[in-house]
Design an enzyme around this catalytic site. Structure first.
Site, PDB file in Angstrom:
ATOM      1  N   ASP A  22       0.812  -1.214   0.000  1.00 55.76           N
ATOM      2  CA  ASP A  22       0.000   0.000   0.000  1.00 55.76           C
ATOM      3  C   ASP A  22       0.844   1.262   0.000  1.00 55.76           C
ATOM      4  OD1 ASP A  22       0.837  -0.687   2.616  1.00 55.76           O
ATOM      5  OD2 ASP A  22      -0.719   0.552   3.515  1.00 55.76           O
ATOM      6  N   GLU A  34       0.353  -1.775   5.365  1.00 56.31           N
ATOM      7  CA  GLU A  34       1.372  -1.368   6.329  1.00 56.31           C
ATOM      8  C   GLU A  34       1.116   0.033   6.844  1.00 56.31           C
ATOM      9  OE1 GLU A  34       5.254   0.601   7.469  1.00 56.31           O
ATOM     10  OE2 GLU A  34       3.851   1.091   5.863  1.00 56.31           O
TER      11      GLU A  34
END
Length: 485
Positions: A78, A145
């Site tokens: 991400d 994350e």
């Protein structure tokens, strides 16, 4: 994207161009994950996803290197979605638009996603480039994350075969990281009451804009302005004098990004309108003196704004502003062990006013557990004084440095051979996933490297193109030099 195809190393930049073309903010990584899994399948590579959504890809060793220690390259899927207010961009639907500005690669009005897209692209490029020599290789790509390390929290034991893990999420070429801070989220919920807007009052939106913002860990030591704190300070200093009614307040949108903008809707009597403009000018002069050396574009203004809701009562307004104004922000303590590194910090990331409560979201980071505990205790005490409900959650551990790490020593040795100088061995105040990997894989020997990225978690994010080539040179030489089992 055609500009990226002209850059070197080409395999890495080709993958990064593809990553930019597929929207992948936190909680919207599935399209990118599907592309990667399908690509791995087309390359006849072993590929699997766990129940959290993490991706693991395996590639056999280069012939003759089968007896080397197995290595995992690790990145997260991400990116942080941040944009300038004037930029029209839907991170869940629109591609990132990278462009070359001299020695740097930037994005048009948004975060670039070099954090951690360059690391992800480098791992995929290693899989694709048959000229890269390596032993048994794994690539681990983790989910979400940036919004709580969910992939790392969900990583199960007995899945990885690697003995060494190379994290690619660092952001300074020439620095090798062997430790990082842990963190914990903190939420204060303050009950509020509302009442009718005073008769004949005029409504305005007061906004602070133009601040740099940035990463709430890696940039916290820079003393950058937090728009939310600066706006709360304005109300604390001038609100009573102006007899302002507070109708709405919002600042920031990510707990791990330093807020660049904040705004509030207020009601003010006609008699106080001229004074409002005067004190806005006074306060802007103060900001320009205090923060403009680093936040050169700071602006403060009030514009007429329509509003049909209710105002906070005077008591609710004062308790909210006082709580926000007194909540600490920034560096709490520097480390006595790691020179030049922040030990403990706090970022007020998101503030919103709802109908019946105000919410203040913070992220606390520390190299030591007691540092986190101290700030949590302080915020609980502040909440108790203000009458707020407080909760700490989502604690994740730091990555404790290992002075005897073999992979750290090898990385330092290879860097010296390649570039004729020693790298700087560092502990980073930002949170890396390495600390969480220790629980399911206590045997892993880990190191973190990466290219130079500035302004992560803000629309000013950029990656130094030349440093990417140096990072790739280090990464591929390191893989070639991994010792035997």
């Amino acid at each position: 994207m055609s500009e990226l195809s002209q850059l070197s190393p080409q395999p890495l930049w080709d993958f990064f161009a593809k990553i930019c073309s597929i929207p992948h903010p936190s909680y919207h990584e599935e399209a990118l994950a599907t592309f990667i899994v399908n690509w791995a399948s087309s390359q006849q590579l072993w590929c699997e996803r766990d129940t959290t959504g993490n991706i693991l890809i395996r590639k056999p060793a280069t012939p003759g290197m089968e007896n080397r220690k197995p290595v995992a390259l690790q990145a997260h899927l991400d990116m942080v979605p941040q944009k300038n207010n004037a930029t029209e961009h839907d991170f869940a639907r629109d591609p990132i638009q990278p462009w070359v500005d001299g020695e740097w690669l930037k994005a048009r009005g948004t975060t670039l996603g070099a954090d951690n897209g360059i690391g992800m692209a480098s791992a995929l490029a290693v899989l694709a480039d048959e000229s890269v020599e390596h032993g048994p290789l794994e690539v681990l790509l983790t989910m979400t994350e940036e919004a709580g390390m969910e992939g790392a929290f969900g990583l199960q034991p007995n899945w990885l075969q690697a003995e060494i893990l190379i994290n690619t999420d660092s952001e300074e070429e020439g620095e090798v990281y062997m430790g990082c801070a842990g963190g914990i989220d903190f939420l204060s919920e303050l009950p509020i009451q509302r009442e009718a807007i005073p008769a004949n009052a005029h409504t305005y939106e007061i906004s602070i804009k133009g601040l740099r913002g940035g990463h709430s860990g890696a940039d916290i030591h820079l003393g950058l302005g937090n728009a939310t704190k600066l706006l709360a300070r304005f109300f604390a200093e001038y609100g009573t004098q102006l007899e302002l009614s507070l109708l709405d307040f919002k600042g920031g949108n990510l707990r791990n990004a330093i807020p660049r903008e904040a705004s509030a809707i207020v009601a003010v009597s006609h008699e106080k309108e001229a004074l409002l403009q005067q004190v806005l000018g006074d306060y802007l002069s103060i900001l320009q003196n205090e923060v403009a050396p680093k936040d050169k574009q700071v602006t403060l203004e009030a514009k007429p704004a329509a509003y049909s809701g209710l105002a906070l009562t005077a008591d609710s307004r004062d308790r909210f502003i006082n709580l926000l104004n007194v909540t600490p922000n920034g560096v709490i303590r520097n480390s006595d062990v790691a020179q030049g590194v922040v030990e403990t910090s706090l970022n007020i990331g998101i503030v919103v006013l709802e109908d019946e409560q105000a919410k203040i979201f913070c992220l606390i980071r520390s190299l030591i557990d007691s540092g986190k505990a101290y700030v949590v205790s302080m915020l609980h005490s502040l909440g108790a004084l203000a009458g707020a409900k407080t909760e700490a959650s989502g604690s994740y551990p730091g990555w404790q440095p290992d002075a005897n790490s073999a992979i750290m020593g090898l990385t330092r040795e290879i860097y010296l051979k390649l570039f004729g100088k020693k790298p700087s061995i560092q502990v980073i105040h930002a949170g890396l996933e390495c600390g969480l990997f220790r629980k399911p894989y206590p045997h892993l020997d880990m190191v973190s490297i990466g290219p130079t990225i500035t302004g992560p978690h803000s629309p000013d994010e950029q990656v130094h193109i030349g440093s990417v080539a140096l990072y790739w040179q280090l990464l591929t030489a390191l893989l070639k030099a991994i010792p035997t089992k």
